[in-house]
Scaffold this motif. Structure first.
Motif, mmCIF file in Angstrom:
data_model
loop_
_atom_site.group_PDB
_atom_site.id
_atom_site.type_symbol
_atom_site.label_atom_id
_atom_site.label_comp_id
_atom_site.label_asym_id
_atom_site.label_seq_id
_atom_site.Cartn_x
_atom_site.Cartn_y
_atom_site.Cartn_z
ATOM 1 N N ASP A 43 1.985 4.847 0.747
ATOM 2 C CA ASP A 43 1.726 5.798 1.832
ATOM 3 C C ASP A 43 2.723 6.939 1.694
ATOM 4 N N ARG A 98 0.850 -1.194 0.000
ATOM 5 C CA ARG A 98 0.000 0.000 0.000
ATOM 6 C C ARG A 98 0.880 1.237 0.000
ATOM 7 N N VAL A 140 7.650 -0.980 6.493
ATOM 8 C CA VAL A 140 7.688 0.282 5.754
ATOM 9 C C VAL A 140 8.935 0.303 4.862
ATOM 10 N N GLY A 164 9.196 -5.219 11.694
ATOM 11 C CA GLY A 164 8.045 -5.915 11.143
ATOM 12 C C GLY A 164 8.395 -7.069 10.231
ATOM 13 N N ASP A 179 4.898 -7.594 8.628
ATOM 14 C CA ASP A 179 3.874 -6.972 9.463
ATOM 15 C C ASP A 179 4.060 -5.454 9.445
ATOM 16 N N ASN A 180 3.338 -4.797 8.522
ATOM 17 C CA ASN A 180 3.460 -3.347 8.358
ATOM 18 C C ASN A 180 4.907 -2.905 8.153
ATOM 19 N N ILE A 189 3.914 0.207 2.338
ATOM 20 C CA ILE A 189 3.721 -0.619 3.522
ATOM 21 C C ILE A 189 3.336 -2.029 3.069
ATOM 22 N N ASN A 193 2.420 -6.057 3.855
ATOM 23 C CA ASN A 193 1.833 -6.991 4.805
ATOM 24 C C ASN A 193 1.591 -8.332 4.127
#
Length: 396
Positions: free
Chosen positions: A160, A158, A231, A205, A228-229, A165, A167
């Motif tokens: 941002d 995603r 970045v 993450g 996990d998220n 990000i 996942n």
């Protein structure tokens, strides 16, 4: 007793190259191939079985591999695709696990950067990758997605602002327990297209957990990856990785490398089985003096030679820029099926000794199963080829 090294006895056709395909290489490439063989005999073969038995990767081998300079022989060093293929076969012949380590780092990971990164990204990343100062992994397969991952990638990306990000989860990712970087392919939630990202494994993450209890390629450190998220800075989104069609540019080439692994695995089986048949005595004479044993040895050799012949021609087509996806698919399916038959015949020749790693063949036999499955199963590659010759897809 160990008979894993090619040419350990003064036997005819010591290199197994029955039709002298290696003579198609330039004199310089032949010398370089001999240099690689010497390195493998000195540094890889002596440790291969012990590492496999313990399921541990020999980290101290990485600087030695860097010194022999095997990464990106075609693009960076200007070698032929035939040379690159024969080197990969020789790596596999010495140890399929080390060949897989190199196939992941050099083929899948480095290949992704070479094919899909911008020039600015390549300039920033490739020097350390080529020198094995940064070890890479390739994250495509998922816990719930293998053959169908092209249209079913569940890991998401995603946008941002200036970052992405990530996942999701990846599975069976070679080198991932100790790699510095991993190329992660994830589905962009905005346009539903698969895109590629260079992920630093130290990012918050990101986690990688080793897969235990394998019966094949035990030296390779495969992992389950969780994102996990995570970045990822915008610069680390691969500029030219914007759809699964782009991913296929990498997979087309790496399927060839796995087909060359199937050649190397057959040559390894031939080495061990032939030496054993000459040295082992039953009923007061060498096993090699029995007609059925010679038949099995010739079948192994025939499988290896036919596989090598296919790969030699495909390497020539690749050099000319004419190789097609379906040709890679047929090669992967055909050579790995011949490999499966060859290692089974080799294991049979060794009898009970064929199921313990002390004699070499058990490891060759077990490792073949992973090679048979990864980079597209025989079934999927068969259907890719079938679609090409009929114009009709039977995949779904």
């Amino acid at each position: 007793m160990s008979t894993t090294a090619a040419g350990s006895r003064d036997l005819p056709y010591a290199d197994g190259d029955f039709y002298a395909f290696e003579q198609l290489l330039s004199a310089k490439e032949q010398d370089r191939l001999a240099e690689v063989r010497d390195f493998l005999a000195r540094e890889v073969r002596p440790i291969a079985a012990d590492c496999w038995n313990r399921g541990e990767f020999p980290m101290d081998l990485i600087p030695k591999l860097a010194e022999v300079d095997l990464v990106s022989p075609v693009r960076r060093q200007g070698q032929s695709n035939l040379f690159a293929g024969l080197v990969h076969a020789e790596l596999t012949r010495a140890d399929a696990s080390i060949a897989t380590f190199m196939g992941v780092h050099d083929g899948l990971f480095t290949g992704s950067i070479e094919a899909l990164a911008s020039q600015e990204q390549q300039d920033a990343w490739l020097p350390d990758i080529y020198a094995l100062k940064k070890i890479g992994a390739f994250g495509l397969t998922e816990p719930l997605g293998g053959s169908d991952v092209a249209g079913g990638t569940r890991t998401t990306a995603r946008r941002d602002g200036d970052t992405w990000i990530l996942n999701g989860a990846k599975r069976w990712i070679g080198n991932a327990t100790f790699s510095d970087w991993v190329v992660i392919y994830a589905r962009d939630v905005d346009d539903n297209q698969v895109k590629g990202f260079l992920v630093d494994t130290a990012l918050p993450g990101y986690s990688a957990t080793r897969i235990e209890n394998k019966i094949s390629l035990r030296t390779v450190q495969n992992a389950d990856i969780v994102l996990d998220n995570v970045v990822v800075p915008g610069f680390f989104k691969l500029a030219n990785a914007n759809s699964f069609r782009d991913v296929n540019k990498v997979l087309k080439v790496t399927r060839l490398a796995v087909a060359w692994q199937a050649v190397g695995q057959q040559l390894a089986a031939f080495d061990v089985a032939r030496n054993y048949a000459v040295e082992r005595h039953q009923f007061g004479r060498p096993l090699a003096s029995f007609q059925l044993i010679q038949n099995q040895l010739v079948q192994i050799l025939g499988n290896a030679v036919s596989s090598m012949g296919m790969m030699v021609r495909l390497a020539q087509l690749e050099d000319d820029g004419l190789a097609r996806d379906e040709q890679s698919a047929l090669a992967k399916a055909f050579t790995t099926e011949r490999m499966r038959e060859s290692v089974a015949l080799g294991r049979s020749i060794l009898g009970g000794n064929g199921i313990v790693t002390d004699y070499g063949m058990a490891k060759i036999f077990a490792d073949a199963e992973a090679i048979y499955s990864y980079e597209g199963t025989a079934e999927i590659n068969t259907l890719v080829t079938g679609r090409a010759i009929t114009g009709i897809s039977a995949i779904v």
